[in-house]
Design an enzyme around this catalytic site. Structure first.
Site, PDB file in Angstrom:
ATOM      1  N   HIS A   1       0.800  -1.232   0.000  1.00 40.91           N
ATOM      2  CA  HIS A   1       0.000   0.000   0.000  1.00 40.91           C
ATOM      3  C   HIS A   1       0.833   1.282   0.000  1.00 40.91           C
ATOM      4  O   HIS A   1       0.281   2.369  -0.044  1.00 40.91           O
ATOM      5  CB  HIS A   1      -0.937   0.028   1.207  1.00 40.91           C
TER       6      HIS A   1
HETATM    7  C1  UD1 Z   1      -1.998   5.380   6.275  1.00 42.61           C
HETATM    8  C2  UD1 Z   1      -0.676   5.819   6.890  1.00 42.61           C
HETATM    9  C3  UD1 Z   1       0.365   4.716   6.693  1.00 42.61           C
HETATM   10  C4  UD1 Z   1      -0.141   3.384   7.192  1.00 42.61           C
HETATM   11  C5  UD1 Z   1      -1.456   3.084   6.492  1.00 42.61           C
HETATM   12  C6  UD1 Z   1      -2.039   1.761   6.915  1.00 42.61           C
HETATM   13  C7  UD1 Z   1      -0.136   8.234   6.821  1.00 42.61           C
HETATM   14  C8  UD1 Z   1       0.715   9.240   6.168  1.00 42.61           C
HETATM   15  N1  UD1 Z   1      -0.147   7.005   6.236  1.00 42.61           N
HETATM   16  O1  UD1 Z   1      -1.799   5.268   4.873  1.00 42.61           O
HETATM   17  O2  UD1 Z   1       1.527   5.058   7.427  1.00 42.61           O
HETATM   18  O3  UD1 Z   1       0.821   2.390   6.908  1.00 42.61           O
HETATM   19  O4  UD1 Z   1      -2.362   4.137   6.827  1.00 42.61           O
HETATM   20  O5  UD1 Z   1      -3.219   1.511   6.241  1.00 42.61           O
HETATM   21  O6  UD1 Z   1      -0.780   8.537   7.808  1.00 42.61           O
HETATM   22  N2  UD1 Z   1      -9.223   4.641   2.403  1.00 42.61           N
HETATM   23  C9  UD1 Z   1     -10.438   4.012   2.434  1.00 42.61           C
HETATM   24  N3  UD1 Z   1     -10.951   3.684   3.648  1.00 42.61           N
HETATM   25  C10 UD1 Z   1     -10.316   3.958   4.810  1.00 42.61           C
HETATM   26  C11 UD1 Z   1      -9.074   4.622   4.762  1.00 42.61           C
HETATM   27  C12 UD1 Z   1      -8.546   4.951   3.546  1.00 42.61           C
HETATM   28  O7  UD1 Z   1     -11.037   3.746   1.417  1.00 42.61           O
HETATM   29  O8  UD1 Z   1     -10.848   3.609   5.886  1.00 42.61           O
HETATM   30  C13 UD1 Z   1      -8.630   4.974   1.087  1.00 42.61           C
HETATM   31  C14 UD1 Z   1      -8.982   6.371   0.627  1.00 42.61           C
HETATM   32  O9  UD1 Z   1      -9.147   6.320  -0.746  1.00 42.61           O
HETATM   33  C15 UD1 Z   1      -7.740   7.158   0.960  1.00 42.61           C
HETATM   34  C16 UD1 Z   1      -6.651   6.133   0.779  1.00 42.61           C
HETATM   35  O10 UD1 Z   1      -7.235   4.886   1.174  1.00 42.61           O
HETATM   36  O11 UD1 Z   1      -7.579   8.283   0.158  1.00 42.61           O
HETATM   37  C17 UD1 Z   1      -5.431   6.410   1.589  1.00 42.61           C
HETATM   38  O12 UD1 Z   1      -5.767   6.560   2.988  1.00 42.61           O
HETATM   39  P1  UD1 Z   1      -4.838   7.454   3.946  1.00 42.61           P
HETATM   40  O13 UD1 Z   1      -5.344   7.426   5.324  1.00 42.61           O
HETATM   41  O14 UD1 Z   1      -4.627   8.764   3.305  1.00 42.61           O
HETATM   42  O15 UD1 Z   1      -3.435   6.733   3.870  1.00 42.61           O
HETATM   43  P2  UD1 Z   1      -3.048   5.196   3.880  1.00 42.61           P
HETATM   44  O16 UD1 Z   1      -2.504   4.859   2.538  1.00 42.61           O
HETATM   45  O17 UD1 Z   1      -4.116   4.323   4.425  1.00 42.61           O
END
Ligand code: UD1
Length: 396
Positions: A227
């Site tokens: 991811h």
């Molecule tokens: C975040 C953390 C990362 C961790 C990861 C675990 C930061 C900078 N990154 O990254 O360190 O390893 O979490 O998962 O804080 N999304 C969903 N549902 C959710 C959450 C996210 O669909 O419940 C999707 C959304 O499209 C979102 C994307 O995932 O834009 C990324 O989510 P985000 O929280 O920005 O970062 P992660 O890649 O999950």
């Protein structure tokens, strides 16, 4: 989860310990801390605040259930956004909460945006910040987590570390030694507590209703999780990552619980054909217990996650980390981890070696013994008492 922007009975909870979680990897670190804080006499009550950075049932609520985390006292519901907006929203929404509660300290874990956002607000208000999992460094500032780690550690009054190299990193950055405490790994507290309850891989694959049967035949299966932005946000990098999983799947079936970020990008870049492979078993994000069951039974794990590098080391399962660096060097020096980047030839050779010889088995690192959270609770209790008894002008 509670939706109000106020913690019920805020006045009664003044001086509490505010514990922050935001994203999936925070939950398994906070669960043993909440438990240990509750049983440490002399510590004020803990108030659990979820920033809402992760909000999907599979990414959040399911893990609360598996980890027996209490329902948060407050959910700030910040959701997904750019880094600037997400961090800023957490800051804006936590400020009035801290003003109401006037906590005796704030506890943040790991390296996600929520970790830094709350540390920054608390620090400017003169509220002590305790950072659990401090001092880890990949020395790669293109990783958003590295920026979060560096800044959170500069702002923290108490830095609890998981491995001894962390103290050297912090010393180089000028963090006073007396703030740094080597306590072990709270994530491994969770693992050791729950692993015996994990469902078998067969049960998880059957429940997911997929053609998982193939994964249960000899020679067993691999698990993939990817991811990181560096592997999945750019089309060429994602294509290469998917091809690598395909290469591995030629040697053994791969079970892949796909992160929502990765799934969205596979669709956006129209790369579905690369995962439409009978030897790649795609699953939605799994519960904590299901994931432990899958990892424990895997022949090899292919990942870019920080936490899974540690969990595979604790479980003695060979791990190939698709990154150029790791902030968790002990998993390489003592554990089962190998850094492989996106080097296809190297990855295939490593998988062949693991299938032939079993691969690295390693040993469990110092203080990864299930007792990290109680050590932190004990230390925090005595630190808060000693802080209270110091004359006001001596308290920074
Ligand atoms: C975040 C953390 C990362 C961790 C990861 C675990 C930061 C900078 N990154 O990254 O360190 O390893 O979490 O998962 O804080 N999304 C969903 N549902 C959710 C959450 C996210 O669909 O419940 C999707 C959304 O499209 C979102 C994307 O995932 O834009 C990324 O989510 P985000 O929280 O920005 O970062 P992660 O890649 O999950």
């Amino acid at each position: 989860m509670m939706e109000s922007a106020e913690v019920g009975g805020a006045r009664d909870r003044r001086g509490s310990i505010v514990c922050i979680v935001g994203a999936r990897p925070n939950f398994m670190k906070m669960a043993p801390l909440i438990r240990a804080f509750g049983s440490e006499p002399g510590l004020p009550a803990a108030v659990l605040v979820h920033t809402g950075q992760h909000y999907d049932f599979a990414m959040s609520d399911a893990l609360f259930r598996d980890l027996e985390l209490p329902v948060p006292d407050l959910n700030l519901e910040v959701g997904s956004a750019t880094h600037a907006v997400q961090t800023a929203e957490v800051m804006k929404r936590i400020e009035p909460v801290l003003d109401d509660l006037q906590p005796s300290c704030v506890v943040v874990v790991g390296d996600v945006n929520s970790t830094l956002a709350v540390a920054l607000v608390a620090s400017k208000k003169g509220i002590p910040v305790a950072h659990v999992e401090a001092g880890l460094r990949s020395h790669d500032r293109t990783m958003p987590e590295e920026v979060n780690r560096l800044l959170t550690d500069q702002l923290s009054d108490l830095l609890y570390t998981t491995e001894r190299t962390a103290a050297d990193n912090l010393a180089r950055e000028g963090v006073p030694r007396e703030r740094v405490h080597f306590v072990g790994n709270v994530m491994i507290d969770s693992l050791l507590q729950h692993v015996s309850r994990a469902p078998t891989a067969a049960a998880t694959l059957a429940r997911a209703g997929v053609r998982g049967g193939i994964a249960l035949e000899p020679p067993g299966f691999g698990v993939a999780t990817l991811h990181r932005p560096s592997n999945v946000d750019d089309r060429a990098a994602l294509e290469e990552s998917l091809e690598i999983v395909g290469d591995v799947a030629r040697h053994l079936p791969v079970v892949w619980p796909m992160h929502p970020r990765t799934r969205a990008n596979v669709e956006k870049f129209r790369l579905q054909r690369l995962v439409e492979n009978p030897r790649i078993v795609l699953l939605p994000p799994q519960g904590y217990l299901e994931m432990l069951g899958l990892l424990s039974a895997a022949k090899v794990v292919l990942t870019d996650s920080g936490g899974i590098q540690e969990e595979t080391t604790a479980l003695s399962v060979p791990c190939l980390t698709m990154r150029e660096n790791t902030e968790r060097p002990i998993t390489i020096a003592e554990g089962t981890n190998l850094l492989v980047g996106r080097d296809r030839a190297r990855i295939v050779a490593a998988v062949e070696d693991i299938l032939a010889s079993g691969g690295k088995r390693g040993r469990r690192p110092e203080l990864w013994d299930g007792g990290a959270a109680p050590r932190i609770a004990k230390h925090l209790a005595s630190w808060l008492v000693s802080r209270e008894s110091r004359p006001a002008e001596a308290i920074a």
